[in-house]
Design a protein around this motif. Structure first.
Motif, PDB file in Angstrom:
ATOM      1  N   VAL A  23     -28.466 -32.754   4.437  1.00 16.27           N
ATOM      2  CA  VAL A  23     -27.513 -33.719   4.971  1.00 16.27           C
ATOM      3  C   VAL A  23     -26.115 -33.117   4.975  1.00 16.27           C
ATOM      4  O   VAL A  23     -25.783 -32.283   4.132  1.00 16.27           O
ATOM      5  CB  VAL A  23     -27.510 -35.054   4.186  1.00 16.27           C
ATOM      6  CG1 VAL A  23     -28.828 -35.774   4.313  1.00 16.27           C
ATOM      7  CG2 VAL A  23     -27.142 -34.864   2.741  1.00 16.27           C
ATOM      8  N   LEU A  24     -25.345 -33.556   5.933  1.00 16.80           N
ATOM      9  CA  LEU A  24     -23.932 -33.205   5.989  1.00 16.80           C
ATOM     10  C   LEU A  24     -23.166 -34.411   5.466  1.00 16.80           C
ATOM     11  O   LEU A  24     -23.268 -35.509   6.024  1.00 16.80           O
ATOM     12  CB  LEU A  24     -23.518 -32.880   7.423  1.00 16.80           C
ATOM     13  CG  LEU A  24     -22.064 -32.480   7.628  1.00 16.80           C
ATOM     14  CD1 LEU A  24     -21.768 -31.171   6.905  1.00 16.80           C
ATOM     15  CD2 LEU A  24     -21.751 -32.350   9.109  1.00 16.80           C
ATOM     16  N   TYR A  25     -22.452 -34.225   4.369  1.00 12.98           N
ATOM     17  CA  TYR A  25     -21.704 -35.307   3.743  1.00 12.98           C
ATOM     18  C   TYR A  25     -20.308 -34.796   3.431  1.00 12.98           C
ATOM     19  O   TYR A  25     -20.154 -33.788   2.733  1.00 12.98           O
ATOM     20  CB  TYR A  25     -22.420 -35.768   2.473  1.00 12.98           C
ATOM     21  CG  TYR A  25     -21.727 -36.879   1.728  1.00 12.98           C
ATOM     22  CD1 TYR A  25     -21.749 -38.182   2.210  1.00 12.98           C
ATOM     23  CD2 TYR A  25     -21.062 -36.633   0.538  1.00 12.98           C
ATOM     24  CE1 TYR A  25     -21.122 -39.204   1.526  1.00 12.98           C
ATOM     25  CE2 TYR A  25     -20.435 -37.650  -0.162  1.00 12.98           C
ATOM     26  CZ  TYR A  25     -20.467 -38.936   0.342  1.00 12.98           C
ATOM     27  OH  TYR A  25     -19.836 -39.957  -0.342  1.00 12.98           O
ATOM     28  N   GLU A  26     -19.313 -35.460   3.978  1.00 11.62           N
ATOM     29  CA  GLU A  26     -17.915 -35.072   3.792  1.00 11.62           C
ATOM     30  C   GLU A  26     -17.694 -33.589   4.099  1.00 11.62           C
ATOM     31  O   GLU A  26     -17.106 -32.851   3.313  1.00 11.62           O
ATOM     32  CB  GLU A  26     -17.436 -35.452   2.395  1.00 11.62           C
ATOM     33  CG  GLU A  26     -17.416 -36.954   2.180  1.00 11.62           C
ATOM     34  CD  GLU A  26     -16.859 -37.377   0.831  1.00 11.62           C
ATOM     35  OE1 GLU A  26     -16.609 -36.502  -0.040  1.00 11.62           O
ATOM     36  OE2 GLU A  26     -16.676 -38.587   0.645  1.00 11.62           O
ATOM     37  N   GLU A  27     -18.268 -33.166   5.231  1.00 11.05           N
ATOM     38  CA  GLU A  27     -18.096 -31.806   5.768  1.00 11.05           C
ATOM     39  C   GLU A  27     -18.754 -30.714   4.931  1.00 11.05           C
ATOM     40  O   GLU A  27     -18.438 -29.531   5.091  1.00 11.05           O
ATOM     41  CB  GLU A  27     -16.611 -31.483   5.963  1.00 11.05           C
ATOM     42  CG  GLU A  27     -15.879 -32.464   6.848  1.00 11.05           C
ATOM     43  CD  GLU A  27     -16.471 -32.570   8.250  1.00 11.05           C
ATOM     44  OE1 GLU A  27     -16.790 -31.525   8.848  1.00 11.05           O
ATOM     45  OE2 GLU A  27     -16.604 -33.703   8.733  1.00 11.05           O
ATOM     46  N   ILE A  28     -19.675 -31.083   4.046  1.00  9.05           N
ATOM     47  CA  ILE A  28     -20.400 -30.103   3.229  1.00  9.05           C
ATOM     48  C   ILE A  28     -21.888 -30.318   3.437  1.00  9.05           C
ATOM     49  O   ILE A  28     -22.362 -31.459   3.422  1.00  9.05           O
ATOM     50  CB  ILE A  28     -20.046 -30.251   1.726  1.00  9.05           C
ATOM     51  CG1 ILE A  28     -18.558 -29.989   1.506  1.00  9.05           C
ATOM     52  CG2 ILE A  28     -20.890 -29.307   0.872  1.00  9.05           C
ATOM     53  CD1 ILE A  28     -18.080 -30.276   0.094  1.00  9.05           C
ATOM     54  N   ASN A  29     -22.638 -29.223   3.633  1.00 10.44           N
ATOM     55  CA  ASN A  29     -24.091 -29.306   3.732  1.00 10.44           C
ATOM     56  C   ASN A  29     -24.701 -29.344   2.339  1.00 10.44           C
ATOM     57  O   ASN A  29     -24.396 -28.493   1.497  1.00 10.44           O
ATOM     58  CB  ASN A  29     -24.660 -28.099   4.487  1.00 10.44           C
ATOM     59  CG  ASN A  29     -24.497 -28.237   5.973  1.00 10.44           C
ATOM     60  OD1 ASN A  29     -24.736 -29.288   6.533  1.00 10.44           O
ATOM     61  ND2 ASN A  29     -24.074 -27.159   6.608  1.00 10.44           N
ATOM     62  N   TYR A  30     -25.563 -30.350   2.134  1.00 10.47           N
ATOM     63  CA  TYR A  30     -26.286 -30.510   0.878  1.00 10.47           C
ATOM     64  C   TYR A  30     -27.766 -30.377   1.155  1.00 10.47           C
ATOM     65  O   TYR A  30     -28.255 -30.780   2.210  1.00 10.47           O
ATOM     66  CB  TYR A  30     -26.006 -31.883   0.254  1.00 10.47           C
ATOM     67  CG  TYR A  30     -24.588 -32.034  -0.235  1.00 10.47           C
ATOM     68  CD1 TYR A  30     -24.233 -31.644  -1.517  1.00 10.47           C
ATOM     69  CD2 TYR A  30     -23.597 -32.554   0.599  1.00 10.47           C
ATOM     70  CE1 TYR A  30     -22.935 -31.769  -1.969  1.00 10.47           C
ATOM     71  CE2 TYR A  30     -22.302 -32.687   0.161  1.00 10.47           C
ATOM     72  CZ  TYR A  30     -21.969 -32.294  -1.135  1.00 10.47           C
ATOM     73  OH  TYR A  30     -20.682 -32.419  -1.568  1.00 10.47           O
TER      74      TYR A  30
END
Length: 82
Positions: A23-30
């Motif tokens: 997932v992309l969350y707050e411009e970071i890939n997790y």
């Protein structure tokens, strides 16, 4: 980094993990990773300067879990429809 769901990556030179969700969350890939040899061994990681770093923030993991689930559910629905 170009890591996608269902990719298998090797960490620590020996442990292989499948990317169960991304997932992309707050411009970071997790990433939600599962060890291919031990399904109880899961990791949550994020990208940092082209490296995967293990996530150790339980509050953030709790926020990400529904997003990971939604992504997995979307993929499963694609399989059902095809």
């Amino acid at each position: 980094m170009n890591i996608n769901i269902r990719d298998i990556i090797t960490l620590d030179g020996t442990n292989k993990y499948v990317v169960a969700s991304k997932v992309l969350y707050e411009e970071i890939n997790y990433y939600y990773l599962i060890n291919v040899n031990n399904l109880k061994d899961i990791l949550f990681c994020y990208e940092d300067n082209s490296e995967l770093v293990e996530l150790d923030n339980n509050e953030l993991i709790t926020k990400l879990l529904p997003l990971f689930y939604k992504e997995i559910r979307n993929i499963l629905n694609e399989y059902k429809e095809s």
